[in-house]
Design an enzyme around this catalytic site. Sequence first.
Site, PDB file in Angstrom:
ATOM      1  N   GLU A  78       0.829  -1.202   0.000  1.00  0.00           N
ATOM      2  CA  GLU A  78       0.000   0.000   0.000  1.00  0.00           C
ATOM      3  C   GLU A  78       0.868   1.259   0.000  1.00  0.00           C
ATOM      4  O   GLU A  78       1.820   1.373   0.761  1.00  0.00           O
ATOM      5  CB  GLU A  78      -0.921   0.009   1.225  1.00  0.00           C
ATOM      6  N   CYS A 141      -7.324  -2.140   8.571  1.00  0.00           N
ATOM      7  CA  CYS A 141      -6.046  -2.175   7.850  1.00  0.00           C
ATOM      8  C   CYS A 141      -5.537  -0.755   7.587  1.00  0.00           C
ATOM      9  O   CYS A 141      -4.391  -0.420   7.909  1.00  0.00           O
ATOM     10  CB  CYS A 141      -6.196  -2.943   6.539  1.00  0.00           C
ATOM     11  N   HIS A 165      -1.357  -5.844   1.728  1.00  0.00           N
ATOM     12  CA  HIS A 165      -2.547  -6.695   1.751  1.00  0.00           C
ATOM     13  C   HIS A 165      -2.255  -8.016   1.040  1.00  0.00           C
ATOM     14  O   HIS A 165      -1.525  -8.041   0.042  1.00  0.00           O
ATOM     15  CB  HIS A 165      -3.717  -6.008   1.040  1.00  0.00           C
TER      16      HIS A 165
END
Length: 204
Positions: A78, A141, A165
């Site tokens: 991310e 998250c 992820h």
Amino acid sequence: MKLLITGFDPFGGEKTNPAIEAVKRLPAAIAGATVVPLEIPTVFGTCAEVVRQAIITERPDVVLSVGQAGGRSALTPERIAINLDDGRIPDNAGFQPVDQPIQPNGPAAYFTQLPVKAMAQAIRQAGLPSHVSTTAGTYVCNHIMYQVQHLRATEFPQLQAGFIHIPFLPEQVVQRSGVPSLSLTDDVRGLTAAIRAIVIAHAD
């Protein structure tokens, strides 16, 4: 060099969470760096305090948090965390924030310090699907990614931090026709490749 690698416990009625299962199976050392696994609760707020205490205790150079993204077909580092909690389902404490800032006086977003493109490339070179993601969602998250960045900004300026992820495990999609999954062995292999890329970049 030391890396704190966090993984969430099962949530949303699932019996397992590939994040913590993969984190627990990582080697104790990768590319000469020490790997410290940490299970964290899928609970807004509490997860960040658990990580903060671990940062104080372990004094890592890097915190990499790992989470499940059901429906994704690749391991996705991310790039950015946003200052928003908006739970589609309650967390494991029954809390379901709607359109709430994570830090009322914090910035709208934080970018990771980790080499996300190099991480994705390393995962692909290991023979697994990966690409950089620009949305960590608005659930726990994204919450932990933002909170660790905020800890870096306010308490631990030498820290580098980020999030990745990973997909469902095969056993999680038995009743979900057409939903992609990745084996635990592949999760571990992919995370190991990503961590190696972090260590190499940190040494440069």
